[in-house]
Design a protein around this motif. Structure first.
Motif, PDB file in Angstrom:
ATOM      1  N   ILE A  78      -3.179   4.960 -11.718  1.00  0.00           N
ATOM      2  CA  ILE A  78      -4.169   3.894 -11.911  1.00  0.00           C
ATOM      3  C   ILE A  78      -4.171   2.875 -10.772  1.00  0.00           C
ATOM      4  O   ILE A  78      -5.254   2.485 -10.304  1.00  0.00           O
ATOM      5  N   PRO A  79      -3.011   2.378 -10.272  1.00  0.00           N
ATOM      6  CA  PRO A  79      -3.086   1.379  -9.180  1.00  0.00           C
ATOM      7  C   PRO A  79      -3.798   1.899  -7.936  1.00  0.00           C
ATOM      8  O   PRO A  79      -4.583   1.163  -7.316  1.00  0.00           O
ATOM      9  N   PHE A  80      -3.567   3.149  -7.579  1.00  0.00           N
ATOM     10  CA  PHE A  80      -4.236   3.716  -6.405  1.00  0.00           C
ATOM     11  C   PHE A  80      -5.736   3.854  -6.652  1.00  0.00           C
ATOM     12  O   PHE A  80      -6.554   3.615  -5.752  1.00  0.00           O
ATOM     13  N   PHE A  81      -6.116   4.217  -7.873  1.00  0.00           N
ATOM     14  CA  PHE A  81      -7.526   4.322  -8.213  1.00  0.00           C
ATOM     15  C   PHE A  81      -8.202   2.949  -8.141  1.00  0.00           C
ATOM     16  O   PHE A  81      -9.334   2.829  -7.645  1.00  0.00           O
ATOM     17  N   CYS A  82      -7.525   1.903  -8.614  1.00  0.00           N
ATOM     18  CA  CYS A  82      -8.075   0.548  -8.540  1.00  0.00           C
ATOM     19  C   CYS A  82      -8.228   0.112  -7.084  1.00  0.00           C
ATOM     20  O   CYS A  82      -9.223  -0.564  -6.738  1.00  0.00           O
ATOM     21  N   TYR A  83      -7.265   0.476  -6.236  1.00  0.00           N
ATOM     22  CA  TYR A  83      -7.403   0.147  -4.810  1.00  0.00           C
ATOM     23  C   TYR A  83      -8.617   0.836  -4.207  1.00  0.00           C
ATOM     24  O   TYR A  83      -9.344   0.229  -3.407  1.00  0.00           O
ATOM     25  N   GLN A  84      -8.865   2.083  -4.578  1.00  0.00           N
ATOM     26  CA  GLN A  84     -10.034   2.790  -4.070  1.00  0.00           C
ATOM     27  C   GLN A  84     -11.334   2.103  -4.486  1.00  0.00           C
ATOM     28  O   GLN A  84     -12.266   1.975  -3.679  1.00  0.00           O
ATOM     29  N   ILE A  85     -11.402   1.655  -5.728  1.00  0.00           N
ATOM     30  CA  ILE A  85     -12.592   0.950  -6.209  1.00  0.00           C
ATOM     31  C   ILE A  85     -12.791  -0.349  -5.430  1.00  0.00           C
ATOM     32  O   ILE A  85     -13.915  -0.698  -5.029  1.00  0.00           O
ATOM     33  N   PHE A  86     -11.699  -1.073  -5.195  1.00  0.00           N
ATOM     34  CA  PHE A  86     -11.780  -2.328  -4.443  1.00  0.00           C
ATOM     35  C   PHE A  86     -12.236  -2.082  -3.010  1.00  0.00           C
ATOM     36  O   PHE A  86     -13.101  -2.807  -2.482  1.00  0.00           O
ATOM     37  N   ASP A  87     -11.697  -1.073  -2.370  1.00  0.00           N
ATOM     38  CA  ASP A  87     -12.085  -0.735  -0.995  1.00  0.00           C
ATOM     39  C   ASP A  87     -13.548  -0.303  -0.934  1.00  0.00           C
ATOM     40  O   ASP A  87     -14.281  -0.670  -0.010  1.00  0.00           O
ATOM     41  N   PHE A  88     -13.991   0.467  -1.931  1.00  0.00           N
ATOM     42  CA  PHE A  88     -15.392   0.894  -1.982  1.00  0.00           C
ATOM     43  C   PHE A  88     -16.316  -0.305  -2.160  1.00  0.00           C
ATOM     44  O   PHE A  88     -17.395  -0.370  -1.540  1.00  0.00           O
ATOM     45  N   ALA A  89     -15.908  -1.263  -2.978  1.00  0.00           N
ATOM     46  CA  ALA A  89     -16.731  -2.454  -3.194  1.00  0.00           C
ATOM     47  C   ALA A  89     -16.855  -3.276  -1.914  1.00  0.00           C
ATOM     48  O   ALA A  89     -17.944  -3.799  -1.603  1.00  0.00           O
ATOM     49  N   LEU A  90     -15.772  -3.388  -1.149  1.00  0.00           N
ATOM     50  CA  LEU A  90     -15.828  -4.136   0.110  1.00  0.00           C
ATOM     51  C   LEU A  90     -16.781  -3.472   1.102  1.00  0.00           C
ATOM     52  O   LEU A  90     -17.573  -4.153   1.770  1.00  0.00           O
ATOM     53  N   MET A 119       0.827  -1.202   0.000  1.00  0.00           N
ATOM     54  CA  MET A 119       0.000   0.000   0.000  1.00  0.00           C
ATOM     55  C   MET A 119       0.872   1.266   0.000  1.00  0.00           C
ATOM     56  O   MET A 119       0.538   2.258  -0.653  1.00  0.00           O
ATOM     57  N   ILE A 120       1.973   1.231   0.724  1.00  0.00           N
ATOM     58  CA  ILE A 120       2.895   2.376   0.711  1.00  0.00           C
ATOM     59  C   ILE A 120       3.436   2.593  -0.695  1.00  0.00           C
ATOM     60  O   ILE A 120       3.550   3.736  -1.174  1.00  0.00           O
ATOM     61  N   LEU A 121       3.760   1.496  -1.382  1.00  0.00           N
ATOM     62  CA  LEU A 121       4.265   1.597  -2.756  1.00  0.00           C
ATOM     63  C   LEU A 121       3.203   2.170  -3.693  1.00  0.00           C
ATOM     64  O   LEU A 121       3.480   3.057  -4.510  1.00  0.00           O
ATOM     65  N   ILE A 122       1.965   1.685  -3.579  1.00  0.00           N
ATOM     66  CA  ILE A 122       0.881   2.150  -4.446  1.00  0.00           C
ATOM     67  C   ILE A 122       0.584   3.632  -4.194  1.00  0.00           C
ATOM     68  O   ILE A 122       0.408   4.417  -5.139  1.00  0.00           O
ATOM     69  N   CYS A 123       0.537   4.026  -2.921  1.00  0.00           N
ATOM     70  CA  CYS A 123       0.274   5.436  -2.589  1.00  0.00           C
ATOM     71  C   CYS A 123       1.429   6.325  -3.043  1.00  0.00           C
ATOM     72  O   CYS A 123       1.213   7.458  -3.490  1.00  0.00           O
ATOM     73  N   GLY A 124       2.643   5.814  -2.918  1.00  0.00           N
ATOM     74  CA  GLY A 124       3.787   6.586  -3.398  1.00  0.00           C
ATOM     75  C   GLY A 124       3.751   6.766  -4.903  1.00  0.00           C
ATOM     76  O   GLY A 124       4.104   7.838  -5.417  1.00  0.00           O
ATOM     77  N   MET A 125       3.315   5.737  -5.630  1.00  0.00           N
ATOM     78  CA  MET A 125       3.179   5.855  -7.081  1.00  0.00           C
ATOM     79  C   MET A 125       2.139   6.910  -7.450  1.00  0.00           C
ATOM     80  O   MET A 125       2.358   7.712  -8.367  1.00  0.00           O
TER      81      MET A 125
END
Length: 220
Positions: free
Chosen positions: A102-114, A82-88
């Motif tokens: 894009i990776p951080f945006f995909c993580y946000q979508i995944f977290d929203f879905a959960l 997560m630190i790597l993705i946020c840093g990107m």
């Protein structure tokens, strides 16, 4: 006709900040949170007795391990990822590289879905709230008051809380998406300007050469 994506597109976010600034702040904030979590996990792995990541029998009445060393290592690896993705995302917003966001945006979508699945599970299985309250330790504050509350009131309170979280997360997703569109739009514009400038220069040079071929006397 204006598409829904263009209708909701804006370059400003909360506190009248630019979407790039908001994405950078959000990325740094997530990095700090995950760095703290990673530090706690590494400290617990180094000295498990001091940080008490094992529940005692006085808490739940049974000897239950919350997290063993393998799960702690997995959690630490996730925090590091997560630190790597946020840093990107922070770097991509700062240097205007859309692909890095894009990776951080995909993580946000995944977290929203959960979180959406949590809200759905509360609606479909409302008795799970009472089951969860019963599993809480006896020392948990206001446990008896919560268990004596009407189940429908608990469901409504949980749905209201989860709904506020989902609305906030959806706004953050929109900010990051608008930042991605802004950065990718600027990159496309710069490429078009570069190509147009080169084409114009090449066309001018070609016309200049043809003019000299047709009229050699113009050469100095």
């Amino acid at each position: 006709m204006i598409s829904p994506w263009d209708r909701w597109y804006t370059t400003s976010c909360c506190l009248c900040c630019h979407v790039r600034t908001g994405t950078i702040i959000l990325g740094i904030w997530y990095m700090l949170i995950n760095a703290v979590v990673l530090l706690i996990l590494l400290s617990a792995l180094n000295d498990p007795v001091q940080y008490h990541y094992h529940l005692t029998s006085s808490d739940l009445g049974t000897d239950l391990d919350v997290m063993d060393d393998a799960n702690m290592c997995i959690a630490a690896a996730i925090s590091l990822l997560m630190i790597l993705i946020c840093g990107m995302a922070t770097y991509g917003a700062y240097k205007q590289h859309a692909a890095w966001i894009i990776p951080f945006f995909c993580y946000q979508i995944f977290d929203f879905a959960l979180n959406t699945l949590v809200a759905i599970s509360v609606v479909v299985y409302p008795n799970t709230i009472q089951d969860y309250l019963q599993q809480l330790p006896g020392t948990f504050p206001y446990k008896e008051d919560l268990m004596s509350t009407n189940n429908m009131c608990l469901v409504f309170a949980v749905l209201l809380f989860v709904g506020c979280i989902l609305a906030f997360k959806a706004y953050l997703i929109a900010c990051v998406w608008n930042c991605y569109r802004y950065v990718s739009g600027r990159s496309t514009t710069e490429v078009l300007v570069y190509v147009t400038t080169n084409d114009t220069t090449s066309l001018t040079t070609h016309m200049y050469e043809e003019l000299h071929l047709m009229h050699p006397e113009l050469r100095m």
